[in-house]
Design an enzyme around this catalytic site. Structure first.
Site, PDB file in Angstrom:
ATOM      1  N   GLU A   2      14.330 -18.696   5.881  1.00 34.26           N
ATOM      2  CA  GLU A   2      13.061 -17.974   5.654  1.00 34.26           C
ATOM      3  C   GLU A   2      12.025 -18.384   6.693  1.00 34.26           C
ATOM      4  O   GLU A   2      11.236 -17.559   7.162  1.00 34.26           O
ATOM      5  CB  GLU A   2      12.528 -18.229   4.239  1.00 34.26           C
ATOM      6  CG  GLU A   2      13.433 -17.719   3.125  1.00 34.26           C
ATOM      7  CD  GLU A   2      13.872 -16.278   3.318  1.00 34.26           C
ATOM      8  OE1 GLU A   2      13.033 -15.421   3.638  1.00 34.26           O
ATOM      9  OE2 GLU A   2      15.071 -16.005   3.168  1.00 34.26           O
TER      10      GLU A   2
ATOM     11  N   TRP B 222      12.827 -16.360   9.626  1.00 30.96           N
ATOM     12  CA  TRP B 222      12.296 -14.988   9.525  1.00 30.96           C
ATOM     13  C   TRP B 222      10.831 -14.963   9.946  1.00 30.96           C
ATOM     14  O   TRP B 222      10.361 -14.039  10.608  1.00 30.96           O
ATOM     15  CB  TRP B 222      12.400 -14.461   8.080  1.00 30.96           C
ATOM     16  CG  TRP B 222      13.710 -13.807   7.763  1.00 30.96           C
ATOM     17  CD1 TRP B 222      14.692 -14.315   6.955  1.00 30.96           C
ATOM     18  CD2 TRP B 222      14.189 -12.529   8.221  1.00 30.96           C
ATOM     19  NE1 TRP B 222      15.740 -13.421   6.893  1.00 30.96           N
ATOM     20  CE2 TRP B 222      15.456 -12.328   7.650  1.00 30.96           C
ATOM     21  CE3 TRP B 222      13.658 -11.540   9.057  1.00 30.96           C
ATOM     22  CZ2 TRP B 222      16.215 -11.170   7.885  1.00 30.96           C
ATOM     23  CZ3 TRP B 222      14.406 -10.388   9.302  1.00 30.96           C
ATOM     24  CH2 TRP B 222      15.671 -10.216   8.721  1.00 30.96           C
TER      25      TRP B 222
ATOM     26  N   TRP C  84       5.507  12.009   6.506  1.00 26.42           N
ATOM     27  CA  TRP C  84       5.544  11.364   5.193  1.00 26.42           C
ATOM     28  C   TRP C  84       4.812  12.220   4.162  1.00 26.42           C
ATOM     29  O   TRP C  84       3.959  13.049   4.511  1.00 26.42           O
ATOM     30  CB  TRP C  84       4.877   9.978   5.275  1.00 26.42           C
ATOM     31  CG  TRP C  84       5.528   9.049   6.267  1.00 26.42           C
ATOM     32  CD1 TRP C  84       5.159   8.840   7.561  1.00 26.42           C
ATOM     33  CD2 TRP C  84       6.682   8.225   6.048  1.00 26.42           C
ATOM     34  NE1 TRP C  84       5.998   7.928   8.171  1.00 26.42           N
ATOM     35  CE2 TRP C  84       6.939   7.530   7.259  1.00 26.42           C
ATOM     36  CE3 TRP C  84       7.522   7.995   4.946  1.00 26.42           C
ATOM     37  CZ2 TRP C  84       7.993   6.626   7.393  1.00 26.42           C
ATOM     38  CZ3 TRP C  84       8.573   7.089   5.090  1.00 26.42           C
ATOM     39  CH2 TRP C  84       8.801   6.427   6.306  1.00 26.42           C
TER      40      TRP C  84
ATOM     41  N   TRP D  40       4.684   3.950   5.253  1.00 30.21           N
ATOM     42  CA  TRP D  40       4.693   2.490   5.086  1.00 30.21           C
ATOM     43  C   TRP D  40       3.365   1.865   5.470  1.00 30.21           C
ATOM     44  O   TRP D  40       2.984   0.820   4.956  1.00 30.21           O
ATOM     45  CB  TRP D  40       5.834   1.855   5.896  1.00 30.21           C
ATOM     46  CG  TRP D  40       5.822   2.169   7.363  1.00 30.21           C
ATOM     47  CD1 TRP D  40       6.425   3.213   7.986  1.00 30.21           C
ATOM     48  CD2 TRP D  40       5.155   1.430   8.405  1.00 30.21           C
ATOM     49  NE1 TRP D  40       6.181   3.180   9.341  1.00 30.21           N
ATOM     50  CE2 TRP D  40       5.411   2.099   9.630  1.00 30.21           C
ATOM     51  CE3 TRP D  40       4.377   0.276   8.427  1.00 30.21           C
ATOM     52  CZ2 TRP D  40       4.908   1.646  10.855  1.00 30.21           C
ATOM     53  CZ3 TRP D  40       3.874  -0.175   9.644  1.00 30.21           C
ATOM     54  CH2 TRP D  40       4.141   0.506  10.833  1.00 30.21           C
TER      55      TRP D  40
ATOM     56  N   TRP E 293       7.349  -4.498   5.669  1.00 33.27           N
ATOM     57  CA  TRP E 293       7.160  -3.064   5.387  1.00 33.27           C
ATOM     58  C   TRP E 293       8.085  -2.198   6.228  1.00 33.27           C
ATOM     59  O   TRP E 293       8.676  -1.238   5.741  1.00 33.27           O
ATOM     60  CB  TRP E 293       5.689  -2.660   5.583  1.00 33.27           C
ATOM     61  CG  TRP E 293       4.930  -2.929   4.317  1.00 33.27           C
ATOM     62  CD1 TRP E 293       4.178  -4.031   4.021  1.00 33.27           C
ATOM     63  CD2 TRP E 293       4.921  -2.111   3.142  1.00 33.27           C
ATOM     64  NE1 TRP E 293       3.703  -3.945   2.732  1.00 33.27           N
ATOM     65  CE2 TRP E 293       4.141  -2.777   2.179  1.00 33.27           C
ATOM     66  CE3 TRP E 293       5.497  -0.894   2.803  1.00 33.27           C
ATOM     67  CZ2 TRP E 293       3.921  -2.258   0.896  1.00 33.27           C
ATOM     68  CZ3 TRP E 293       5.283  -0.369   1.530  1.00 33.27           C
ATOM     69  CH2 TRP E 293       4.507  -1.052   0.593  1.00 33.27           C
TER      70      TRP E 293
END
Ligand SMILES: Cc1cc2nc3c(=O)[nH]c(=O)nc-3n(C[C@H](O)[C@H](O)[C@H](O)COP(=O)(O)OP(=O)(O)OC[C@H]3O[C@@H](n4cnc5c(N)ncnc54)[C@H](O)[C@@H]3O)c2cc1C
Length: 472
Positions: free
Chosen positions: A277, A280, A309, A362, A385
């Protein structure tokens, strides 16, 4: 006499702070923090984050005072004001050198470049360091020197480097002869009082140290099994502290590695998963630093900027308030709205629901999260996102959509977390959480599901297929 200024930003700590350590080694030092409230509003800072910052500054001022270092807090509403304020401050105290740790989003980089040029022109040298990540952008590259856009090979290279280098946090700086300046930290910024959310997110450095110790001593061994269950309290909750730099990611890694080396009996899966993590976190910041289009609101996959969208205010509002009628989605959104934080599994579920089932842009979700999160951080938030929306690096393929009812069954099987967040559902049975449409009449005070999941899923798949055809 004060030789050096350290301009603090997202590195609000004394331990393992390269700019601070270097400045103090070179001579008498003062610190400065610029409150950029206008720019932060434009960057959608959440009230939870603003209040947390003020508490952190209070705690930092105390820690710096123990080292004899003053902290000057200056109102500089816009990033464009930074140069003038830093020049003026350096003239006032007669400092000849400015130290700071780099920040990587575009507005921050532009501001820093202007400051750097203007100060050097005016006889104030600048010394730049890195402190926000374990490894700074451009230090983990493919063999041909190009940046990674896929996580797994990035992680491999990152781990090889972490093993090869003996990563050590910097020693605590030596105390200097006390310098006192008039330090005043405001009790309110962005119309938010410093006390807002203080029980949830204490701003003191000792609390961050305690969180890390508790996590390493009690939770990390089970992290790989528990991290996906929002009712389990299985994660570190260090994100607000890492995002303002209250604690150093290198120190987190160093302590996890020490534990790993000492851990001869237990499996290291928990530690490895947690370190992943942290990787990331580095990865998304590298991607941001290497692709300025992301800071301009563009998708990583440029072609997806052409997607049309859905525009549906009512749907967006229901999602934001946690009134979709899908309990796990609503529980996540209510956790965010009432605490400023959301469990990672729920960030994935709620962001996929918005971008996949509701097919809403998003960027709207990204902004909503930033304006509510205590740990709101551009790179991690944007990365998350775009992952969900299938527009980013390493994103989920467009046809993979989390079904919120199945996610609920898997990750909150008896509905403990949902009941905590949604009092109307305190007596609902687990079957309700797995199929709220069929059983809606059992809990009339809770909204019925706002969409038919299957129909919206099909609609989204068709839209993506049509969109992909326009590309070929
Ligand atoms: C849509 C979405 C938005 C997100 N927005 C943010 C954000 O604004 N700020 C933020 O810090 N994280 C964000 N994340 C990542 C992640 O959800 C949080 O970092 C995590 O929930 C924080 O809880 P923790 O500190 O207990 O994490 P732990 O599980 O203990 O992890 C340790 C640390 O690693 C980092 N980390 C963990 N997961 C990720 C990840 N997926 N990406 C990047 N870093 C990670 C965080 O700094 C975290 O504190 C987002 C994820 C998604 C899917």
């Amino acid at each position: 006499m004060i030789d050096n200024i350290v301009w603090l930003r997202s590195d609000l700590r004394v331990r393992d702070n390269p700019a601070l350590s270097s400045a103090m080694e070179q001579g008498p030092t003062a610190c400065v923090y610029l409150l950029a409230q206008k720019t932060w509003s434009q960057h959608h800072w959440a009230p939870y984050k603003a209040a947390f910052l003020l508490r952190v500054l209070e705690s930092l001022a105390e820690q710096l005072a123990k080292l004899g270092v003053p902290l000057q807090v200056i109102d500089a509403p816009h990033f464009d004001d930074a140069t003038d304020h830093l020049l003026q401050f350096s003239r006032e105290i007669g400092a000849k050198k400015l130290f700071f740790n780099r920040e990587y989003p575009l507005d921050e980089k532009v501001r820093d470049e202007k400051v750097h040029n203007a100060l050097e022109k005016n006889g104030v040298a600048c010394e730049l360091h890195d402190s926000f990540l374990v490894f700074p952008p451009d230090s983990i590259l493919k063999d041909d020197g190009s940046p990674y856009s896929v996580f797994t090979p990035f992680k491999r290279k990152w781990l090889a480097r972490a093993e090869g280098e003996n990563l050590r946090s910097l020693p605590y700086p030596q105390r200097q002869q006390s310098i006192v300046l008039d330090t005043e930290i405001p009790g309110e910024i962005l119309s938010t009082k410093a006390s807002f959310g203080q029980n949830l997110w204490p701003g003191n450095h000792k609390h961050a140290d305690d969180l890390l110790e508790t996590f390493l001593n009690r939770k990390i061994d089970h992290y790989h099994n528990e991290r996906d269950f929002p009712a389990a309290d299985g994660t570190s909750k260090l994100s607000p502290y890492l995002s303002l730099g209250v604690i150093s990611p290198r120190e987190c890694l160093e302590k996890a590695q020490t534990l790993q080396r000492a851990n001869s009996i237990n499996s290291n899966e928990g530690i490895e998963t947690w370190v992943s993590e942290l990787i990331w976190r580095d990865f998304y910041t590298h991607v941001l630093a290497q692709n300025s289009r992301i800071s301009r609101g563009k998708a990583f996959k440029a072609e997806t900027d052409k997607i049309e969208w859905n525009v549906n205010e009512e749907w967006f509002e229901r999602w934001a308030k946690g009134e979709t009628g899908f309990p796990i989605v609503d529980a996540g959104m209510r956790q965010l709205n009432t605490t400023g934080w959301m469990h990672n599994r729920l960030r994935m579920i709620t962001s996929q629901f918005l971008t996949k089932h509701l097919f809403i842009d998003w960027r709207r979700g990204e902004k909503y999260f930033l304006s509510h999160l205590v740990d709101g951080e551009f790179a991690a938030n944007n990365g998350g996102w775009q992952w969900s929306a299938s527009t980013g690096t390493d994103a989920v393929p467009y046809f993979r959509m989390f079904n919120p009812l199945r996610q609920s069954e898997r990750f909150d099987p008896d509905g403990t977390f949902i009941r905590e967040q949604i009092p109307d559902l305190i007596d609902a049975n687990p079957k309700f959480f797995a199929n709220s449409a069929a059983q809606h009449d059992l809990v009339s005070s809770y909204p019925p599901p706002m969409i038919n999941l299957k129909e919206e899923r099909e609609r989204t798949l068709k839209r993506w297929k049509r969109f992909n055809q326009t590309l070929s």
